[in-house]
Write an enzyme that holds these catalytic residues in place. Structure first.
Site, PDB file in Angstrom:
ATOM      1  CG  ASP A 151      -0.219  -0.003   2.554  1.00  0.00           C
ATOM      2  OD1 ASP A 151       1.038  -0.025   2.563  1.00  0.00           O
ATOM      3  OD2 ASP A 151      -0.892  -0.009   3.602  1.00  0.00           O
ATOM      4  CG  HIS A 152       3.423   2.542   2.999  1.00  0.00           C
ATOM      5  ND1 HIS A 152       2.296   1.987   3.523  1.00  0.00           N
ATOM      6  CD2 HIS A 152       3.905   3.399   3.945  1.00  0.00           C
ATOM      7  CE1 HIS A 152       2.103   2.465   4.744  1.00  0.00           C
ATOM      8  NE2 HIS A 152       3.049   3.318   5.016  1.00  0.00           N
ATOM      9  CG  ASP A 158       1.600   1.977   9.148  1.00  0.00           C
ATOM     10  OD1 ASP A 158       2.184   2.306   8.104  1.00  0.00           O
ATOM     11  OD2 ASP A 158       0.776   2.707   9.722  1.00  0.00           O
ATOM     12  NE  ARG A 205       1.662  10.457  12.173  1.00  0.00           N
ATOM     13  CZ  ARG A 205       2.032   9.209  12.436  1.00  0.00           C
ATOM     14  NH1 ARG A 205       2.800   8.559  11.590  1.00  0.00           N
ATOM     15  NH2 ARG A 205       1.639   8.603  13.540  1.00  0.00           N
ATOM     16  CB  SER A 228       5.829   6.826  10.514  1.00  0.00           C
ATOM     17  OG  SER A 228       4.935   7.587   9.758  1.00  0.00           O
ATOM     18  NE  ARG A 255       8.774   6.741   7.814  1.00  0.00           N
ATOM     19  CZ  ARG A 255       8.196   7.854   7.406  1.00  0.00           C
ATOM     20  NH1 ARG A 255       8.907   8.928   7.218  1.00  0.00           N
ATOM     21  NH2 ARG A 255       6.908   7.890   7.187  1.00  0.00           N
TER      22      ARG A 255
END
Length: 777
Positions: free
Chosen positions: A124-125, A189, A471, A663, A665
């Protein structure tokens, strides 16, 4: 003895897995149609909760029941909110394609043949919004062919379900197919908490945590506090579920939920749809909360039934008492929100907790100089792309069309999944949006995460966009630091698309129809669930086979096999340089930018060229310009770090409050370690990022006295001493040596426990995992 069994024994008592269908502790109801041999854990959950309640002798909140019900050793685990570390056995793992690359590379490095729990990958990213859904998806498949092939083959070989590009956003897919009341899921995520809308504890983590769970190692989490949000009254008019979390963000700020689970309860809960509850839990990530959750209710039953999971709904109803808080359960903080009086909110710019009630927004905009013209309106994303969201937004767009009006702004729609896309197309909603002037984007994250090839303004041009996303940090959506991003409901976003103005209040202000007459928009109307049922659309799921070959070309610039980080040499860290002293907000976006950099998520060396690109240097107030303290030359942050690494110079970074928010991340922790960083010293950390740093062998440390931040000069040499006796709860000391030879001694706190200290000594959590494997042979 195979490696999976070895690790299970070393991790603690053998853990009964969902796939063991003969076990008496599993309800004989399949978790999903994609995993017919994995079963609901309600009987085991009930048994464990009884053990813990007998021990603690007090009522439990819902989140405590789910969390403690998944303890690895419920009979002996120390349980103290905010203090003890829990060792947990999650039910499943979910990974999106950007983070899955590194997670799967780490799992491959572990040497295990198959994941120990049901796991999925969701593409999806890596789909950039540019020309429209079909074209953008085709382009993404071509550009990212190598990465998608790696994820598909790795998933197939190691037992991970693979959702192909175009399937939808990970959190929506989880809600539609895998989430259920009482679930404990970890996802790579930060908006994984979306699943709390179906009564599960769904927690965002880094890829290394996911590897632990997939490798059958108990997952560690500091026992969270519990914040109770009591909802009374009922939503009405223009107010939506999104406004609840916008108000909560206003109250708690971006760090008010740190170290806590947010648990909603009260009579107001029953007026919310399951997807509305998902919206609230999704954006709970913006207050720093571990996760958010709602108690089991009939809205959940209806959604489970509508998505083909009636058996699960029936079983959850039987365990309703287990899936709600006990009477008299204690909350560390209670906030009450009356839905009868709640008004629509718009939060921003530049931070998701700067709230303006709709009747104050125009005043605040004019006072602060925010651009009043709205350039782009964007609805959808994982936060607000449900059927209910789409029908409410379409009802407003239809009012405009009936008056001869279209959107004055650019207007985009991001369906959360292929199922949502197919259903709104079948039911005519997509046509309404198209007639309104909208563009339906691919079923992917798109502009919400910076995957947006925006062309209507130049970089640096001051402008306003309004979204239904979660966000809105500086540069988040379009990489333009001058873009003022505001988050609100799809309803308000659509209304502002008609007016083209930030100071438009649809509750009170009039519009001019094509015939010149004035009119007011009526409150939106919508449907929780599609009357004709959901249209599943295209089949986009690939089941694992346990077979196949996974190749990573040595010459690839997208994928790179991992080399282990160096072990700690047993000495104090002395004479380190300060790479950068960061001023103000420093999210994981500042540390490791997204957007075009997402394509390098599987190549650690290449993506490290984005390190600290948008962090503000306290020395000069500039971005990506720091002084090499050895040569005296100024240059980009990544290049300076690489020079230090080439010369064997270790370094630290200094940061402000809530460092690493945003995020989950993992690359924001991997990159500093890869380029020679050894410690991050800040006033305070966001939870996920602090854990990610520990996993990579870094030292995340906090000033015992936050005012000591001001004593540090970027030119100081830093020594961190006391590591020979590194122990839980025992502070370390930093000695900052000034250019004039004077020294400043500072006390540094940490949250390492004994296992995490072993990660540091081994060089990383993955290194430690390999050590355990080696000793078991």
């Amino acid at each position: 003895m195979n490696s999976l069994l070895r690790l299970s024994q070393l991790a603690g008592p053998a853990h009964i897995r969902a796939l063991h269908s003969s076990s008496s502790v599993w309800s004989k109801v399949a978790l999903s149609k994609f995993e017919p041999n994995a079963y609901l854990p309600y009987e085991r959950l009930s048994q464990n909760v009884k053990i813990v309640k007998d021990r603690l002798k007090r009522p439990l909140t819902l989140s405590e029941k789910i969390l403690y019900g998944h303890l690895d050793q419920p009979k002996t685990q120390d349980i103290e909110r905010g203090i003890s570390y829990l060792r947990l056995r999650p039910d499943r793992v979910a990974m999106q394609d950007a983070t899955a690359q590194m997670a799967m590379l780490q799992f491959i490095s572990s040497g295990l043949p198959k994941t120990a729990v049901p796991s999925t990958i969701h593409c999806d990213h890596l789909i950039e919004a540019q020309k429209g859904g079909a074209q953008d998806l085709a382009r993404a498949k071509d550009l990212n062919k190598e990465v998608f092939n790696f994820l598909a083959t790795a998933g197939s070989k190691y037992g991970v379900g693979f959702w192909k590009p175009g399937s939808g956003i990970i959190h929506q897919i989880i809600l539609e197919n895998y989430a259920f009341p009482g679930l404990l899921l970890i996802g790579t995520d930060s908006h994984t908490p979306n699943g709390g809308g179906l009564g599960g504890l769904c927690i965002g983590v880094g890829g290394a945590d996911a590897v632990d769970v997939m490798a059958d190692i108990p997952w560690e989490l500091k026992c969270p506090k519990v914040i109770g949000i009591k909802l009374t009254g009922k939503l009405n008019g223009w107010t939506s579920a999104k406004d609840i979390i916008l108000k909560v963000a206003d109250i708690l700020t971006v760090k008010g939920g740190t170290g806590a689970i947010v648990e909603y309860y009260g009579p107001g809960v029953d007026s919310l749809s399951a997807t509305g509850m998902g919206t609230i839990c999704n954006m709970g990530a913006e207050i720093g909360a571990t996760t958010s959750v709602f108690p089991y209710n009939e809205s959940m039953y209806k959604y489970l039934e509508a998505t083909g999971r009636k058996d699960i709904a029936d079983e959850a109803r039987k365990y309703k008492d287990l899936l709600t808080a006990d009477d008299g359960a204690h909350y560390d903080q209670i906030i009450e929100i009356n839905l009868d009086t709640l008004t629509p909110h718009v939060n921003g710019p530049f931070t998701p907790d700067l709230a303006s009630p709709i009747d104050k927004l125009g005043e605040n905009a004019k006072k602060n100089g925010w651009p009043l013209e709205v350039k782009v309106s964007l609805i959808g994303s994982c936060t607000n792309s449900s059927y209910e969201d789409m029908t409410r937004a379409a009802s407003i767009a239809k009012q405009a069309l009936d008056k001869g009006l279209k959107a004055k702004t650019i207007f985009t729609i991001t369906p959360g999944s292929e199922q949502v896309r197919a259903t709104i197309e079948r039911d005519g909603l997509s046509k309404i949006f198209a007639d309104f002037g909208g563009m339906v984007l691919a079923n992917a994250c798109g502009p919400c995460i910076g995957q947006w090839d925006r062309q209507d303004v130049k970089k640096g041009e001051k402008n306003t966009i309004v979204t239904s996303y979660n966000r809105n940090f500086t540069g988040r959506n379009d990489a333009n630091p001058a873009t003022h991003g505001f988050v609100t409901s799809p309803d308000i976003t659509t209304a502002m698309a008609i007016s083209g103005r930030l100071d438009f209040n649809p509750l009170t202000d009039e519009l001019t129809a094509a015939d010149g007459f004035k009119f007011k928009l009526q409150p939106p109307t919508g449907l929780d669930l599609p009357p004709k049922g959901y249209d599943p659309g295209e089949d986009t799921f690939q089941a694992p086979t346990g077979k196949g070959q996974v190749d990573v070309a040595p010459t690839s610039d997208r994928l790179q096999l991992l080399a282990p980080f160096d072990r700690w040499d047993g000495k104090d860290l002395t004479d380190l340089k300060i790479l950068i002293k960061v001023k103000g907000k420093c999210t994981t976006d500042h540390i490791s930018a997204a957007g075009p950099w997402l394509k390098y998520r599987g190549h650690l060396d290449n993506i490290s060229n984005n390190l600290f690109l948008t962090a503000v240097n306290a020395e000069n107030g500039e971005m990506n310009k720091v002084k090499n303290q050895v040569t005296g030359e100024y240059g980009p942050v990544p290049a300076t770090a690489r020079k230090y690494k080439a010369d064997g110079v270790k370094w630290v970074a200094i940061g402000d409050e809530n460092y690493g928010e945003g995020s989950s991340r993992e690359h924001a922790a991997l990159e500093p370690r890869h380029l020679g960083g050894r410690a991050i010293i800040v006033k305070s950390f966001a939870r996920i990022h602090e854990t990610n740093l520990k996993k990579q062998g870094m030292l995340p440390l906090t000033f015992a006295n936050p005012a000591d931040y001001d004593k540090i000069d970027p030119s100081d040499d830093v020594s961190i001493v006391g590591l020979a006796s590194f122990a839980p709860g025992k502070p370390l000391t930093a000695i900052f040596k000034k250019q004039n030879g004077s020294k400043v001694e500072v006390t540094l706190n940490h949250t390492f426990n004994e296992q995490q200290i072993e990660w540091f000594k081994a060089g990383s959590a993955l290194n430690r995992m390999k050590e355990v494997f080696a000793k078991s042979k």
